[in-house]
Scaffold this motif. Sequence first.
Motif, PDB file in Angstrom:
ATOM      1  N   ASP A   1       0.760  -1.097  -0.191  1.00 17.32           N
ATOM      2  CA  ASP A   1      -0.124   0.051  -0.170  1.00 17.32           C
ATOM      3  C   ASP A   1       1.021   1.305  -0.135  1.00 17.32           C
ATOM      4  N   HIS A   2       0.219   2.395   0.221  1.00 16.42           N
ATOM      5  CA  HIS A   2       1.035   3.579   0.117  1.00 16.42           C
ATOM      6  C   HIS A   2       2.110   3.655   0.956  1.00 16.42           C
ATOM      7  N   THR A   3       1.978   3.189   2.074  1.00 22.25           N
ATOM      8  CA  THR A   3       3.014   3.323   3.269  1.00 22.25           C
ATOM      9  C   THR A   3       4.343   2.577   2.863  1.00 22.25           C
ATOM     10  N   ASP A   4       4.256   1.505   1.835  1.00 24.68           N
ATOM     11  CA  ASP A   4       5.505   1.029   1.309  1.00 24.68           C
ATOM     12  C   ASP A   4       6.427   1.900   0.460  1.00 24.68           C
ATOM     13  N   PHE A   5       6.021   2.852  -0.006  1.00 29.92           N
ATOM     14  CA  PHE A   5       6.485   3.693  -0.960  1.00 29.92           C
ATOM     15  C   PHE A   5       6.892   5.229  -0.450  1.00 29.92           C
ATOM     16  N   THR A   6       7.589   5.646  -1.219  1.00 26.62           N
ATOM     17  CA  THR A   6       7.743   7.252  -0.829  1.00 26.62           C
ATOM     18  C   THR A   6       6.925   8.328  -1.530  1.00 26.62           C
ATOM     19  N   PRO A   7       6.383   9.250  -0.850  1.00 28.04           N
ATOM     20  CA  PRO A   7       5.569  10.100  -1.509  1.00 28.04           C
ATOM     21  C   PRO A   7       6.427  11.173  -1.963  1.00 28.04           C
ATOM     22  N   VAL A   8       6.226  11.662  -3.442  1.00 28.11           N
ATOM     23  CA  VAL A   8       7.350  12.745  -3.773  1.00 28.11           C
ATOM     24  C   VAL A   8       6.187  14.275  -3.951  1.00 28.11           C
ATOM     25  N   ALA A   9       5.234  14.241  -4.683  1.00 26.10           N
ATOM     26  CA  ALA A   9       4.502  15.261  -4.740  1.00 26.10           C
ATOM     27  C   ALA A   9       3.171  14.820  -5.340  1.00 26.10           C
ATOM     28  N   ARG A  10       1.961  15.466  -4.936  1.00 27.93           N
ATOM     29  CA  ARG A  10       0.733  15.471  -5.712  1.00 27.93           C
ATOM     30  C   ARG A  10       0.791  16.523  -6.595  1.00 27.93           C
ATOM     31  N   LEU A  11       0.345  16.387  -7.845  1.00 29.09           N
ATOM     32  CA  LEU A  11       0.286  17.268  -9.001  1.00 29.09           C
ATOM     33  C   LEU A  11      -1.046  18.152  -9.312  1.00 29.09           C
ATOM     34  N   ILE A  12      -2.048  17.196  -9.565  1.00 32.29           N
ATOM     35  CA  ILE A  12      -3.076  17.671 -10.022  1.00 32.29           C
ATOM     36  C   ILE A  12      -4.504  17.029  -9.428  1.00 32.29           C
ATOM     37  N   THR A  13      -5.792  17.448  -9.864  1.00 34.18           N
ATOM     38  CA  THR A  13      -6.801  17.006  -9.761  1.00 34.18           C
ATOM     39  C   THR A  13      -7.652  16.668 -10.795  1.00 34.18           C
ATOM     40  N   ASP A  14      -8.012  15.650 -11.278  1.00 35.19           N
ATOM     41  CA  ASP A  14      -8.965  15.299 -12.435  1.00 35.19           C
ATOM     42  C   ASP A  14     -10.255  14.847 -11.856  1.00 35.19           C
ATOM     43  N   TYR A  15     -11.070  14.730 -12.783  1.00 41.09           N
ATOM     44  CA  TYR A  15     -12.626  14.305 -12.493  1.00 41.09           C
ATOM     45  C   TYR A  15     -13.004  13.077 -13.441  1.00 41.09           C
ATOM     46  N   SER A  16     -13.920  12.452 -12.892  1.00 42.10           N
ATOM     47  CA  SER A  16     -14.718  11.238 -13.716  1.00 42.10           C
ATOM     48  C   SER A  16     -15.567  11.808 -14.949  1.00 42.10           C
ATOM     49  N   ILE A  17     -15.736  10.878 -15.898  1.00 41.69           N
ATOM     50  CA  ILE A  17     -16.621  11.479 -16.708  1.00 41.69           C
ATOM     51  C   ILE A  17     -17.425  10.067 -17.403  1.00 41.69           C
ATOM     52  N   ILE A  18     -18.590  10.392 -17.544  1.00 45.24           N
ATOM     53  CA  ILE A  18     -19.611   9.032 -18.225  1.00 45.24           C
ATOM     54  C   ILE A  18     -19.702   8.978 -19.796  1.00 45.24           C
ATOM     55  N   LEU A  19     -18.990   8.193 -20.324  1.00 44.60           N
ATOM     56  CA  LEU A  19     -19.246   8.085 -21.784  1.00 44.60           C
ATOM     57  C   LEU A  19     -19.995   6.879 -22.364  1.00 44.60           C
ATOM     58  N   VAL A  20     -20.737   7.200 -23.333  1.00 45.96           N
ATOM     59  CA  VAL A  20     -21.294   6.062 -24.063  1.00 45.96           C
ATOM     60  C   VAL A  20     -21.112   6.374 -25.681  1.00 45.96           C
ATOM     61  N   SER A  21     -21.448   5.418 -26.405  1.00 42.98           N
ATOM     62  CA  SER A  21     -21.267   5.409 -27.882  1.00 42.98           C
ATOM     63  C   SER A  21     -22.139   6.537 -28.442  1.00 42.98           C
ATOM     64  N   ALA A  22     -21.481   7.261 -29.515  1.00 43.11           N
ATOM     65  CA  ALA A  22     -22.104   8.479 -29.951  1.00 43.11           C
ATOM     66  C   ALA A  22     -23.613   8.271 -30.779  1.00 43.11           C
ATOM     67  N   ASN A  23     -23.747   6.684 -30.974  1.00 46.13           N
ATOM     68  CA  ASN A  23     -25.058   6.467 -31.521  1.00 46.13           C
ATOM     69  C   ASN A  23     -26.072   5.808 -30.441  1.00 46.13           C
ATOM     70  N   ALA A  24     -25.676   5.795 -29.037  1.00 48.95           N
ATOM     71  CA  ALA A  24     -26.440   5.180 -27.915  1.00 48.95           C
ATOM     72  C   ALA A  24     -27.696   6.118 -27.686  1.00 48.95           C
ATOM     73  N   GLU A  25     -28.698   5.486 -27.276  1.00 50.32           N
ATOM     74  CA  GLU A  25     -30.009   6.408 -26.920  1.00 50.32           C
ATOM     75  C   GLU A  25     -30.098   7.360 -26.016  1.00 50.32           C
ATOM     76  N   TYR A  26     -28.953   7.162 -24.948  1.00 50.77           N
ATOM     77  CA  TYR A  26     -28.912   8.158 -24.076  1.00 50.77           C
ATOM     78  C   TYR A  26     -28.367   9.152 -24.222  1.00 50.77           C
ATOM     79  N   GLU A  27     -29.031  10.438 -23.708  1.00 48.03           N
ATOM     80  CA  GLU A  27     -28.647  11.714 -23.801  1.00 48.03           C
ATOM     81  C   GLU A  27     -28.257  12.436 -22.520  1.00 48.03           C
ATOM     82  N   THR A  28     -28.537  11.852 -21.325  1.00 53.05           N
ATOM     83  CA  THR A  28     -28.337  12.377 -20.148  1.00 53.05           C
ATOM     84  C   THR A  28     -28.045  11.106 -19.047  1.00 53.05           C
ATOM     85  N   ILE A  29     -27.440  11.877 -18.158  1.00 50.74           N
ATOM     86  CA  ILE A  29     -27.090  10.582 -16.735  1.00 50.74           C
ATOM     87  C   ILE A  29     -28.302  10.090 -16.581  1.00 50.74           C
ATOM     88  N   ASN A  30     -29.385  10.715 -16.461  1.00 43.64           N
ATOM     89  CA  ASN A  30     -30.416  10.107 -15.831  1.00 43.64           C
ATOM     90  C   ASN A  30     -31.070   9.320 -16.715  1.00 43.64           C
TER      91      ASN A  30
END
Length: 331
Positions: free
Chosen positions: A115-144
């Motif tokens: 786990d993380h305690t077995d290694f050496t932390p160097v630096a945190r750099l950024i924050t990203d976010y999650s995104i939900i993707l579907v095929s462009a021809n899927a019937e879904y237009e929204t998360i709901n």
Amino acid sequence: MISPTLKRLAVLALPMAALAVTTNVHAEEWTPSRSIEFVAPANPGGGWDTLVRTVSRVLQEEQLAERNFAAINVPGGGGAVAWAQIARDSGNPHKLFATSPPMILVPLAGASRYDHTDFTPVARLITDYSIILVSANAEYETINDLFDALKENPRLSVGGGSAPGSMDHISVAGLASAAGLDASSVNYIPFSGGGDAMTNLMGGHVEAVITGAGEAAGQLGEGSQLRALGVSAPERLTGSLADVPTYQEQGVDYTFDIWRGVMGTPDMPEEAVTYYENLFAEMLETDGWQQARDQLGWIDAYQSSEEFGDFLDQQKELFSDVLSELGLLRQ
């Protein structure tokens, strides 16, 4: 109603720590004597790979590092294969690896002995976010639309590039809970990385994919075969993701931050840690980095080695509660 524990995922810190770093040159200052192995613990195309290659490119273009940063992919086990290799290289100051929430989640789920305690932390750099993707021809237009379909047919699957109980799974489980589903009912399918998950989406093997917004940014836009249904940020991102609505805009009160940083081998010499801390802090101030960061929808979230280590300890406490709620915590 989203549970209190999953709702706590929304409070992952985004401190914009000052990048003031001591750069006085001392006679004993360490510098690398050969190329640095910079490991992405997954196949090409995922979030770790994107971070490793972007950092390596910017350091080279901005001529900040004395030696080349060589991007190396070591896939398997949601990161566990790479961690096992790196753990055997104790004290090596010329090996780094990209890290993010799976560094906490995979060991908690019992899928890695390190786990993380077995290694050496160097630096945190950024924050990203999650995104939900579907095929462009899927019937879904929204998360709901997507979650209505998942409620109707629990066999429909959502793919991700991390192991069960790891980052993508936790992110979509929290989202499902906020959307009114039982988080444990989501049919999550793990793949070996974000690129593999995308391939399976395009092949029709999963209904949707959850991945990092940064790694999806270059695959969206006019003519894309993908459609983004929503992003886990508290407000809309910039660049190619500017048209993607947040979950909150669609009535789902949920955010999820994907912090990303760099760690080193066990017992990495202190002077090497200081060298890399300073190097990454300097990199974040360059025009080259800021341009790449904005294109990928990332947010700077620098932390020094000590700060990052404390943050990782806090993340372990938080995610222990989340995995326990999903029944995935190793006993």
